[in-house]
Design an enzyme around this catalytic site. Sequence first.
Site, mmCIF file in Angstrom:
data_model
loop_
_atom_site.group_PDB
_atom_site.id
_atom_site.type_symbol
_atom_site.label_atom_id
_atom_site.label_comp_id
_atom_site.label_asym_id
_atom_site.label_seq_id
_atom_site.Cartn_x
_atom_site.Cartn_y
_atom_site.Cartn_z
ATOM 1 N N LYS A 204 9.598 -1.625 8.955
ATOM 2 C CA LYS A 204 9.722 -1.548 7.493
ATOM 3 C C LYS A 204 9.908 -0.090 7.063
ATOM 4 O O LYS A 204 10.732 0.222 6.206
ATOM 5 C CB LYS A 204 8.498 -2.164 6.808
ATOM 6 C CG LYS A 204 8.381 -3.671 7.017
ATOM 7 C CD LYS A 204 9.563 -4.432 6.437
ATOM 8 C CE LYS A 204 9.561 -5.897 6.790
ATOM 9 N NZ LYS A 204 10.821 -6.594 6.493
ATOM 10 N N TYR B 94 6.041 -3.821 13.937
ATOM 11 C CA TYR B 94 6.514 -4.513 12.731
ATOM 12 C C TYR B 94 6.484 -3.571 11.522
ATOM 13 O O TYR B 94 7.480 -3.396 10.817
ATOM 14 C CB TYR B 94 5.660 -5.758 12.428
ATOM 15 C CG TYR B 94 5.920 -6.285 11.037
ATOM 16 C CD1 TYR B 94 7.090 -6.972 10.747
ATOM 17 C CD2 TYR B 94 5.019 -6.040 9.985
ATOM 18 C CE1 TYR B 94 7.359 -7.420 9.451
ATOM 19 C CE2 TYR B 94 5.275 -6.481 8.698
ATOM 20 C CZ TYR B 94 6.444 -7.169 8.430
ATOM 21 O OH TYR B 94 6.719 -7.590 7.149
ATOM 22 N N SER C 230 7.100 -3.806 2.477
ATOM 23 C CA SER C 230 5.726 -4.307 2.524
ATOM 24 C C SER C 230 4.739 -3.219 2.148
ATOM 25 O O SER C 230 4.978 -2.027 2.396
ATOM 26 C CB SER C 230 5.477 -4.782 3.955
ATOM 27 O OG SER C 230 4.116 -5.016 4.181
HETATM 28 P P1 NAD Z 1 9.783 -16.038 7.228
HETATM 29 O O1 NAD Z 1 9.637 -15.881 8.691
HETATM 30 O O2 NAD Z 1 9.260 -17.277 6.597
HETATM 31 O O3 NAD Z 1 11.311 -15.885 6.802
HETATM 32 C C1 NAD Z 1 12.218 -15.086 7.513
HETATM 33 C C2 NAD Z 1 13.437 -15.932 7.800
HETATM 34 O O4 NAD Z 1 14.392 -15.128 8.500
HETATM 35 C C3 NAD Z 1 13.144 -17.132 8.701
HETATM 36 O O5 NAD Z 1 13.712 -18.283 8.110
HETATM 37 C C4 NAD Z 1 13.835 -16.804 10.019
HETATM 38 O O6 NAD Z 1 14.329 -17.958 10.664
HETATM 39 C C5 NAD Z 1 14.945 -15.879 9.559
HETATM 40 N N1 NAD Z 1 15.420 -14.893 10.546
HETATM 41 C C6 NAD Z 1 14.689 -14.030 11.272
HETATM 42 N N2 NAD Z 1 15.501 -13.253 12.016
HETATM 43 C C7 NAD Z 1 16.771 -13.639 11.727
HETATM 44 C C8 NAD Z 1 18.043 -13.213 12.164
HETATM 45 N N3 NAD Z 1 18.206 -12.247 13.080
HETATM 46 N N4 NAD Z 1 19.129 -13.823 11.668
HETATM 47 C C9 NAD Z 1 19.010 -14.843 10.760
HETATM 48 N N5 NAD Z 1 17.843 -15.275 10.318
HETATM 49 C C10 NAD Z 1 16.724 -14.686 10.788
HETATM 50 O O7 NAD Z 1 9.128 -14.745 6.548
HETATM 51 P P2 NAD Z 1 8.754 -14.470 5.038
HETATM 52 O O8 NAD Z 1 7.281 -14.470 4.915
HETATM 53 O O9 NAD Z 1 9.562 -15.299 4.143
HETATM 54 O O10 NAD Z 1 9.202 -12.948 4.929
HETATM 55 C C11 NAD Z 1 10.460 -12.573 4.419
HETATM 56 C C12 NAD Z 1 10.598 -11.074 4.465
HETATM 57 O O11 NAD Z 1 9.562 -10.483 3.711
HETATM 58 C C13 NAD Z 1 10.499 -10.472 5.870
HETATM 59 O O12 NAD Z 1 11.397 -9.397 5.947
HETATM 60 C C14 NAD Z 1 9.078 -9.984 5.930
HETATM 61 O O13 NAD Z 1 8.932 -8.927 6.825
HETATM 62 C C15 NAD Z 1 8.872 -9.529 4.497
HETATM 63 N N6 NAD Z 1 7.467 -9.521 4.092
HETATM 64 C C16 NAD Z 1 6.714 -10.643 4.225
HETATM 65 C C17 NAD Z 1 5.375 -10.620 3.851
HETATM 66 C C18 NAD Z 1 4.504 -11.831 4.035
HETATM 67 O O14 NAD Z 1 3.291 -11.682 4.029
HETATM 68 N N7 NAD Z 1 5.042 -13.022 4.169
HETATM 69 C C19 NAD Z 1 4.821 -9.442 3.309
HETATM 70 C C20 NAD Z 1 5.635 -8.320 3.169
HETATM 71 C C21 NAD Z 1 6.959 -8.373 3.567
HETATM 72 C C1 WQD Z 2 -5.811 -10.898 4.873
HETATM 73 C C2 WQD Z 2 -7.304 -10.682 5.017
HETATM 74 C C3 WQD Z 2 -8.085 -10.417 7.260
HETATM 75 C C4 WQD Z 2 -7.185 -14.408 8.673
HETATM 76 C C5 WQD Z 2 -0.491 -9.070 6.870
HETATM 77 C C6 WQD Z 2 0.390 -8.039 7.530
HETATM 78 C C7 WQD Z 2 1.056 -7.183 6.499
HETATM 79 C C8 WQD Z 2 1.778 -8.037 5.465
HETATM 80 C C9 WQD Z 2 0.915 -9.119 4.928
HETATM 81 C C10 WQD Z 2 4.092 -8.256 5.996
HETATM 82 C C11 WQD Z 2 -7.675 -9.618 6.042
HETATM 83 C C12 WQD Z 2 -8.661 -11.661 6.647
HETATM 84 C C13 WQD Z 2 -7.319 -13.300 7.869
HETATM 85 C C14 WQD Z 2 -8.353 -15.084 9.113
HETATM 86 C C15 WQD Z 2 -9.692 -13.493 7.900
HETATM 87 N N1 WQD Z 2 2.909 -8.706 5.993
HETATM 88 N N2 WQD Z 2 -8.538 -12.854 7.498
HETATM 89 N N3 WQD Z 2 -9.560 -14.593 8.701
HETATM 90 O O1 WQD Z 2 -3.685 -8.467 7.197
HETATM 91 O O2 WQD Z 2 -3.441 -8.205 4.699
HETATM 92 O O3 WQD Z 2 -1.455 -8.403 6.076
HETATM 93 O O4 WQD Z 2 0.318 -9.861 6.004
HETATM 94 O O5 WQD Z 2 4.528 -7.205 5.745
HETATM 95 O O6 WQD Z 2 1.939 -6.357 7.157
HETATM 96 O O7 WQD Z 2 -0.422 -7.242 8.357
HETATM 97 O O8 WQD Z 2 -2.899 -10.392 5.758
HETATM 98 O O9 WQD Z 2 -3.456 -12.782 5.631
HETATM 99 O O10 WQD Z 2 -3.530 -11.638 7.878
HETATM 100 O O11 WQD Z 2 -5.263 -11.099 6.176
HETATM 101 O O12 WQD Z 2 -10.797 -13.098 7.566
HETATM 102 O O13 WQD Z 2 -8.313 -16.059 9.869
HETATM 103 O O14 WQD Z 2 -7.893 -11.893 5.485
HETATM 104 O O15 WQD Z 2 -9.048 -9.768 8.049
HETATM 105 O O16 WQD Z 2 -8.767 -8.904 5.574
HETATM 106 P P1 WQD Z 2 -2.958 -8.802 5.975
HETATM 107 P P2 WQD Z 2 -3.739 -11.550 6.410
#
Ligand code: NAD
Ligand code: WQD
Length: 364
Positions: free
Chosen positions: A176, A172, A147
């Site tokens: 990462k 969290y 991330s």
């Molecule tokens: P998500 O929660 O939709 O998907 C994760 C999936 O993993 C879920 O289906 C959950 O049921 C499953 N899971 C969790 N723990 C498990 C375990 N121990 N065994 C088996 N299954 C398990 O999340 P996402 O948004 O699709 O994110 C996917 C990956 O990307 C994650 O590692 C997350 O940290 C990373 N990521 C997400 C974002 C974001 O904003 N969505 C940003 C950066 C990184």
């Molecule tokens: C985006 C912007 C909020 C909600 C998070 C995790 C990060 C990564 C991505 C996994 C910010 C603003 C939000 C609301 C708002 N995930 N906001 N009103 O904070 O960039 O990142 O998701 O790795 O680790 O921290 O994403 O969508 O929460 O917020 O004004 O109700 O929207 O303040 O500026 P963020 P977000």
Amino acid sequence: MLHTPTILVNFARNVNLIHMKKDRILVTGGTGYIGSHTVVELQNAGYPVVIIDNLSNSNIEVLDGIERITGLRPDFVEADCTDLDALKALFAKYPDIRGIINFAASKAVGESMEKPVLYYRNNLNTLMNLLDLMAPNGVKGIVFSSSCTVYGEPDENPVTEQSPIKKATSPYGNTKQISEEIITDVINAGAPFKSVILRYFNPVGAHPSAEIGELPNGVPQNLIPYITQTAIGIRKELSVFGNDYPTPDGSCIRDFINVVDLAKAHVKAMDRMLENPEAAPIEIYNLGTGNGVSVLELINTFESATGVKVPYKIVGRRAGDIEKVWGNPSHANEVLGWKADTPLADTMRSAWAWQCKLRERGIM
Ligand code: NAD
Ligand code: WQD
């Protein structure tokens, strides 16, 4: 205009798949938001897939959506990746797995502050179990979901892969950073496999078919699901967290990347890792658009793309928020031959179509 019936298209695709004989990919967390979109792209590219997911943050019906889009139902094992025996049984059942994409993780930043052990245990044990089982099962590579959170509040934007890693501000985020270090240590210790670490910026939107998308649990913490739920009337109004940041309109700036574009990068990373001898043992890529978009700009884009108003009010800053971060994706553009090119307006329309589909199905 003549249309080829879907059944014929799917049949042709399945025959194609049988002939392509690509390596099988294990997708952990494959019924989740990014995982499900990636399974679609892997199957479209001819990779046979097996998903492992404990359904802690997703729904089994996602498999139906994947099947409707691709004509193929991925194999699915309902199990927890922290359960080493369950993983061993999975590898015994699928001895042809050659690549892993590890999405499975807990991802709610706020929850991780309240339940740090849950986050460290789930995210790190999952990764370590997989790393342990790769060599004995002949797996050639692992793609890891990292991330932009590792860059914290950057000194300069856009960030490159060489930008400094900042101390994590949540358990969290720390999982990462630690995961990246674990992978690096394992590869440097001479593991007989490769790894690609992908640092996502802010993944948003849904598949254009509206068959799969993001399913937030409870009140959304992230911006886009809050916008779409407000637009459809589930929430009264969106709170914009701060308009007094030193940015052009005072709201925070992010790099919003379309989830299908993001999913496609995983296929490119897998192709390179499994097939290209030039791929280094460990490679790191930023996956973003290269454009910073403010929260207020995003709301405007949503409104003009969909014609739907989003009632909002400005409130105070959210603790822990980054002021501005966007990525320089040149490395991924050049080496992976990948680019995030979906216009933001299309992404907003896909998010809205998905929200409407959830309403149609009576889910929310
Ligand atoms: P998500 O929660 O939709 O998907 C994760 C999936 O993993 C879920 O289906 C959950 O049921 C499953 N899971 C969790 N723990 C498990 C375990 N121990 N065994 C088996 N299954 C398990 O999340 P996402 O948004 O699709 O994110 C996917 C990956 O990307 C994650 O590692 C997350 O940290 C990373 N990521 C997400 C974002 C974001 O904003 N969505 C940003 C950066 C990184
Ligand atoms: C985006 C912007 C909020 C909600 C998070 C995790 C990060 C990564 C991505 C996994 C910010 C603003 C939000 C609301 C708002 N995930 N906001 N009103 O904070 O960039 O990142 O998701 O790795 O680790 O921290 O994403 O969508 O929460 O917020 O004004 O109700 O929207 O303040 O500026 P963020 P977000």
